[in-house]
Design an enzyme around this catalytic site. Structure first.
Site, short mmCIF file in Angstrom:
data_model
loop_
_atom_site.label_atom_id
_atom_site.label_comp_id
_atom_site.label_asym_id
_atom_site.label_seq_id
_atom_site.Cartn_x
_atom_site.Cartn_y
_atom_site.Cartn_z
N CYS A 267 0.83 -1.21 0.00
CA CYS A 267 0.00 0.00 0.00
C CYS A 267 0.86 1.25 0.00
CB CYS A 267 -0.87 0.05 1.26
SG CYS A 267 -2.13 -1.21 1.34
N CYS A 273 -2.39 0.90 5.57
CA CYS A 273 -1.76 -0.43 5.56
C CYS A 273 -1.59 -0.93 7.00
CB CYS A 273 -0.43 -0.35 4.86
SG CYS A 273 0.26 -1.93 4.40
#
Lengths: 278, 360
Positions: A267, A273
């Protein structure tokens, strides 16, 4: 007013300058997508490194605000660190990496994955505010084009893209139309982020320091990416899964991890994330 | 498993400490003092003051020291400092007739009242390295003659008396001379605003622009009517006491060019002017500025533009500022991987479609 360093006014800028910027911001909110000229100041960081965003943030910040700064989606990239430290030093405000806890988020090149709320302000750093600039280099011309809503040139450009490459070959800074009136540059965010701007509950403010322009999208405003009926806009991303948190719906960074060129995907929004991992 | 790079903050701190160490250099060599810079690198200081738009030799010296001699970096430090200073108001127009000149020359007349005064110029030096300076820097003191303590009438005034050159209009209000540092630049700009932008423009940029006009891209036949360098006083009217007081004495360079005339059978031709004014001893820039000023005046003088870069107000005014330019040019070294990723995806997709079309 308490300052963290006595040499500076709260949030660095003097109150006169903040007032000048706030006036420009109000005008920008009133005319969504219109580029308001403002007397941008030299900041103690270079032009092109977020001076517009920094001035907008400085004009918005109050002592109770919680600030988040991201660059490329991450809180830990060098320029994000540098800007966050700047405001810690000159405004003494609380900072956070948590998107949900921030009241002001300054960003370069990304819109956070988490949906923003009405209590938040998203401040974009903008290098070239004029979406027509690469079609017409003269500011005197492009201002007239906006005034007359003369956007044919842009549509011809998109059409030519399709006829040459089979699709619109703009991957970031993909032009949008705001409130059915002004064509606006969303700043160099990947086009994946464009749909997040549409009817966003948060206030979106855009600062271009070197070009001396401020523009804005008020909350819940229509923001449409330009396209054609037979070639509809598509928010593209790498068709992969984040190898850290397993997300399949986020914008991914492609990282080269060895000399053989092996790639991994993760991410770009580091806070999102982390929140998915746990 | 790859772990995203952390520690940007520590990396920045270390970079700053390393930078400071390199700035100081070999500790066996004496630290360079701000006074040494101020008194011995005065032409660097002139550039930093002019392009930083702040007349303060002490701060300019400090900036040069801090910037390790990188003058654009030093200008940047001065600009960032200047922008935090309050603006008191609009000073009185400077009268350069009252300059105490240390240099004053005219290329248009063999001799002029008051004489040609060369002053401290490199012009007629032979550009040979002076190896003596490697060893011993002692130089005899020089006492300038009495010529340098007088005021001189401007050379262009002699032409003006004859009506053979256009008369300069002076602007004495804020409306006529908007402050470039407090209002956004908007095009078209009036001449006062253009001159403000030019005097803080990058010397190299202006030099290139001026040179291009001489080589034919917007030619305007300049003669240096007069070039003068010296001290002038700056006055400011204090509203509370109702009269002007001198707030500073500054060194400036001024260049007036005499250019190609205009006219027709019915309108007698006249010489036109270009004007350059720069802080400190900066005659290369003052001359360049005068050439570019004149090139930009085509519209108000009723000329036809050649479409040359130096005649293009938007081009010159938007690109001459070295702090804006250096920031934007260098910002491409910042991370752009999110945009690059978007491009990667796009180009892969277009390539895939193209390969499939070829196969099909």
């Amino acid at each position: 007013m308490s300052n963290s360093e006595e040499d500076f006014n709260f949030a660095y800028l003097d109150e006169q300058t903040k007032r000048m910027i706030r006036r420009a911001l109000i005008k920008a909110i009133c005319i969504p997508g219109y580029q308001v000229p403002f007397a941008s100041r030299e900041m103690p960081m270079p032009y092109g490194w977020g001076t517009g965003g920094v001035q907008v943030t400085a004009a918005c910040l109050q002592e109770t605000d919680v600030l988040k700064v991201i660059d490329q989606g991450s809180d830990d990239t060098t320029n994000a660190v540098s800007i966050r430290k700047f405001f810690e030093r000159v405004a003494g405000v609380k900072t956070t990496e948590n998107t949900g806890k921030a009241s002001v988020i300054q960003t370069r090149h990304r819109i956070p994955e988490q949906v923003l709320s009405e209590d938040q302000i998203l401040v974009y750093q903008v290098p070239i505010p004029e979406p027509l600039r690469f079609l017409e280099p003269r500011e005197t011309e492009t201002r007239v084009m906006h005034a007359l809503e003369e956007y044919g040139l842009m549509h011809v450009k998109l059409y030519e893209d399709i006829s040459i490459n089979g699709e619109i070959s703009t991957a970031y800074a993909y032009p949008v139309k705001v409130n059915d009136r002004y064509i606006m540059d969303p700043s160099p965010t990947p086009k994946f982020d464009n749909p997040k701007m549409n009817f966003c509950p948060a206030i979106q403010l855009f600062g271009a320091g070197r070009e001396q322009r401020i523009y804005a999208v008020p909350p819940y405003t229509k923001v449409i990416s330009l396209d054609f009926e037979d070639y509809p806009f598509e928010a593209s991303r790498a068709e992969k899964t984040c190898e850290i948190c397993g997300a399949t719906n986020t914008y991914l960074d492609e990282v080269v991890i060895d000399d053989k060129g092996t790639r991994m995907f993760s991410c770009s929004d580091s806070d999102y994330c982390n929140s998915q991992k746990s | 498993m790859y772990v995203a790079v952390k520690g940007g903050e520590r990396a920045i701190d270390n970079a700053h400490r390393w930078l400071e160490d390199e700035r100081r250099g070999d500790r066996k060599v004496t630290d360079l003092s701000v006074d040494q810079i101020k008194t011995q690198l005065s032409l660097s200081i002139a550039k930093v003051m002019a392009e930083g738009s702040l007349f303060d030799p002490e701060l300019a010296s400090l900036a040069i020291k801090q910037a390790r001699g990188d003058l654009i970096e030093a200008i940047f430090l001065i600009r960032a400092y200047r922008t935090t200073l309050p603006r008191f108001g609009f000073g009185q127009p400077i009268n350069t007739d009252k300059m105490i000149a240390k240099r004053r020359i005219s290329a248009t007349f063999k001799d002029i009242p008051g004489g040609q005064l060369l002053g401290p110029t490199f012009d007629y030096t032979h550009r040979l390295l002076d190896f003596k300076l490697l060893a011993d820097g002692s130089i005899d003191e020089f006492e300038p003659g009495k010529d340098t303590e007088q005021m001189f009438q401007h050379v262009t005034q002699f032409l003006n008396n004859e009506g053979i050159i256009e008369t300069e209009e002076t602007s004495s209000s804020e409306a006529e001379s908007p402050d470039l540092t407090r209002q956004p630049l908007e095009i078209p700009a009036n001449r006062a605003l253009r001159l403000q932008a030019l005097t803080r423009s990058d010397e190299g940029f202006l030099l290139g622009m001026a040179y291009s006009t001489q080589r034919g891209f917007g030619r305007n036949h300049p003669f240096v009517g007069e070039l003068r360098i010296g001290l002038i006083s700056v006055e400011f009217e204090i509203p509370e006491i109702g009269f002007n007081i001198e707030i500073a004495e500054i060194e400036i360079s001024e260049c007036e060019t005499v250019n190609q005339f205009l006219g027709s059978k019915t309108h007698p031709p006249k010489f036109t002017r270009g004007y350059g004014f720069v802080f400190g001893q900066s005659e290369r820039k003052a001359i360049s500025m005068a050439l570019v000023d004149r090139a930009l005046r085509w519209k108000e003088l009723g000329e036809v533009s050649d479409g040359a870069p130096a005649q293009d107000e938007e081009f010159v005014l938007y690109h001459g500022d070295n702090i804006q330019a250096t920031g934007f040019v260098e910002h491409i070294k910042l991370p752009h991987y999110v945009d690059f990723q978007a491009e990667l995806e796009l180009i892969r997709k277009i390539r895939k479609t193209a390969f499939e079309a070829k196969k099909g």
